[in-house]
Scaffold this active site. Structure first.
Site, PDB file in Angstrom:
ATOM      1  CB  THR A   1      31.867 -87.975 -16.155  1.00 16.82           C
ATOM      2  OG1 THR A   1      30.520 -87.634 -16.945  1.00 16.82           O
ATOM      3  CG2 THR A   1      32.697 -88.999 -17.038  1.00 16.82           C
TER       4      THR A   1
ATOM      5  CG  ASN B 194      19.885 -91.026 -18.071  1.00 16.87           C
ATOM      6  OD1 ASN B 194      20.204 -92.102 -17.646  1.00 16.87           O
ATOM      7  ND2 ASN B 194      20.484 -90.762 -19.317  1.00 16.87           N
TER       8      ASN B 194
ATOM      9  CB  SER C 190      25.780 -83.790 -12.241  1.00 22.27           C
ATOM     10  OG  SER C 190      26.260 -82.968 -13.287  1.00 22.27           O
ATOM     11  N   GLY C 191      26.128 -80.753 -10.697  1.00 23.30           N
ATOM     12  CA  GLY C 191      25.481 -79.448 -10.550  1.00 23.30           C
ATOM     13  C   GLY C 191      24.530 -79.110 -11.287  1.00 23.30           C
ATOM     14  CG  HIS C 192      24.994 -80.196 -15.919  1.00 28.96           C
ATOM     15  ND1 HIS C 192      24.070 -80.723 -17.018  1.00 28.96           N
ATOM     16  CD2 HIS C 192      26.071 -81.078 -15.470  1.00 28.96           C
ATOM     17  CE1 HIS C 192      24.843 -81.556 -17.486  1.00 28.96           C
ATOM     18  NE2 HIS C 192      25.805 -82.064 -16.568  1.00 28.96           N
TER      19      HIS C 192
ATOM     20  CB  THR D  14      42.762 -74.293  -7.030  1.00 25.66           C
ATOM     21  OG1 THR D  14      44.353 -74.574  -6.578  1.00 25.66           O
ATOM     22  CG2 THR D  14      42.197 -73.269  -6.100  1.00 25.66           C
TER      23      THR D  14
ATOM     24  CB  CYS E  85      25.702 -88.221 -23.153  1.00 25.26           C
ATOM     25  SG  CYS E  85      25.498 -87.188 -21.757  1.00 25.26           S
TER      26      CYS E  85
HETATM   27  C1  LIG Z   1      22.254 -90.335 -14.976  1.00 29.51           C
HETATM   28  C2  LIG Z   1      23.478 -89.269 -15.392  1.00 29.51           C
HETATM   29  N1  LIG Z   1      24.750 -89.948 -15.056  1.00 29.51           N
HETATM   30  C3  LIG Z   1      25.813 -89.097 -15.167  1.00 29.51           C
HETATM   31  C4  LIG Z   1      25.668 -87.960 -15.955  1.00 29.51           C
HETATM   32  C5  LIG Z   1      26.947 -87.291 -16.064  1.00 29.51           C
HETATM   33  O1  LIG Z   1      27.056 -86.098 -15.333  1.00 29.51           O
HETATM   34  P1  LIG Z   1      28.178 -84.872 -15.845  1.00 29.51           P
HETATM   35  O2  LIG Z   1      27.617 -84.321 -16.875  1.00 29.51           O
HETATM   36  O3  LIG Z   1      28.025 -83.848 -14.536  1.00 29.51           O
HETATM   37  O4  LIG Z   1      29.388 -85.544 -15.882  1.00 29.51           O
HETATM   38  C6  LIG Z   1      24.586 -87.506 -16.371  1.00 29.51           C
HETATM   39  C7  LIG Z   1      24.366 -86.372 -17.449  1.00 29.51           C
HETATM   40  O5  LIG Z   1      23.733 -86.298 -18.157  1.00 29.51           O
HETATM   41  C8  LIG Z   1      23.368 -88.203 -15.983  1.00 29.51           C
HETATM   42  O6  LIG Z   1      21.943 -87.958 -16.582  1.00 29.51           O
END
Ligand SMILES: Cc1ncc(COP(=O)(O)O)c(C=O)c1O
Length: 376
Positions: A70, A148, A196-198, A233, A321
């Site tokens: 994000t 996604n 994104s890491g997760h 940092t 989300c």
């Molecule tokens: C396609 C996409 N963009 C952006 C994001 C946002 O990522 P983050 O959770 O690292 O802010 C996600 C996470 O759900 C995503 O699937």
């Protein structure tokens, strides 16, 4: 629990956890300090950046660690829009992740002109529409690499060829593409890319922004860190984790893609064989190996998810989300699905730890739950 919601978040890979732990314990140095601990941290940061860049075919100096995708997306918008203050038009799609839609709407509220391109019924973007939408006023095109919710992959090479020819900045939300398909930024004219890491088995709260070495850059958080491109940092343990996760993703990519698509196709085929009136949302072939988005006529996805959860299966009805939103998926709406069609759609997303036994077990939950809901 059977976890089929990897697009929403991935568990931490034990190897990633192992790599990051020392930086939460004895290796606690600040990479900006000159003492031995600080120098050690700085070295680890260099290595993590190299590992991440290597996964993308980028140069280490083009990678900036952030707090997540994000932040990366907002920074990319900020860079592109402040580079061309007289150009006040943005092109994106109606099927973007909310992280992009939110910042695009914020620019619209500030008086910028924003075009939200529709998707076709298969979740694909029309290149002709994209080309027509770009005007001399356009400063930025921002698009997903892979969706996604449906897993549909956009034709990024062709999109990049258009934006390069039209001399417009291109930002890609590659959160779902990174680690799932081969990416080589060395041969692709992309200005900014967010990840994104997760989503790649690293922790939440870490991400990165790729900025092409010739692209304009304007920090969102001024400061000396990250080569004066992001103040604050560095989140050392998570940066190391992201580097390790990238290295693992690179090693596993070519074996995981066919393995996951095999399991995903088996899941889809069995569902469609055992349950009538099921259809796929999104193009069949040109999509991520791990993602299946299916519409089960006559059911409410929210009810199915509740029953799945009670039986020990975790899936989703689209983006995590948006699960608290009362509106059915905006992605499926952008593809022309009615609210009722969208509200009867479920997403199953597989990952590195998904096994054949889990898929068989998931089928033993999915089939009776859908049958029961239809009877009700
Ligand atoms: C396609 C996409 N963009 C952006 C994001 C946002 O990522 P983050 O959770 O690292 O802010 C996600 C996470 O759900 C995503 O699937």
């Amino acid at each position: 629990m059977i976890y089929l919601d990897y697009n929403s978040t991935t568990p931490l890979d034990p190897k990633v956890r192992g790599a990051m732990l020392p930086y939460l314990e004895h290796d606690f140095g600040n990479p900006s300090s000159l003492c031995a601990l600080g120098r050690h941290a700085a070295q680890a940061l260099v290595q993590a950046r190299v590992e991440l860049a290597s996964l993308l075919g980028a140069k280490a100096q083009e990678m900036i660690f952030t707090s997540g995708a994000t932040e990366s997306i907002v920074t990319a918008f900020h860079c592109a829009m402040s580079a061309y203050p007289l150009k006040r038009h943005i092109v994106t799609s109606a099927g973007e992740h909310s992280a992009t839609l939110n910042i695009a709407h914020q620019y619209a509220e500030r008086g910028y002109d924003v075009t939200f391109l529709p998707l076709d019924t298969h979740g694909i973007l029309s290149l002709d529409m994209l080309e027509e939408a770009i005007t001399p006023q356009t400063a930025l095109v921002s698009l997903l690499w892979a969706n996604n919710e449906t897993g549909v992959i956009f034709p990024i090479e062709k999109i990049a060829e258009i934006t390069q020819r039209k001399n417009v900045s291109l930002h890609l939300d590659a959160v779902q593409a990174v680690g799932k398909i081969p990416i080589n930024l060395a041969t692709l004219p992309v200005d900014y890319l967010s990840l994104s890491g997760h989503k790649i088995y690293a922790p939440k709260g870490i991400g990165a922004l790729y900025v092409h070495r010739h692209a304009c850059y304007q920090p969102l958080f001024p400061g000396s860190q990250e080569n004066a491109r992001r103040g604050g940092t560095e989140n050392m343990a998570s940066c190391v984790a992201l580097g390790k996760a990238a290295a693992l993703a690179q090693d596993l990519l070519m074996t995981e893609m066919p393995r996951e698509s095999g399991l995903r196709d088996y899941l889809e085929e069995e569902i469609m064989r055992k349950i009538p009136h099921v259809s796929r949302n999104g193009e069949k072939n040109n999509r991520l190996a791990n993602t299946s988005n299916l519409r089960f006529e006559g059911i409410e996805a929210a009810q199915a998810l509740l029953l799945f959860d009670q039986a020990g299966l975790c899936a989703s009805a689209g983006s995590a989300c948006n699960t608290k939103s009362k509106h059915p998926s905006h992605v499926l709406a952008a593809m022309g699905r009615t609210p009722q069609e969208a509200a009867s759609s479920l997403r199953f997303s597989l990952g590195r730890f998904t096994t054949q036994e889990e898929i068989d077990h998931a089928l033993n939950i999915i089939v009776p739950v859908i049958t029961k809901l239809r009877l009700l």
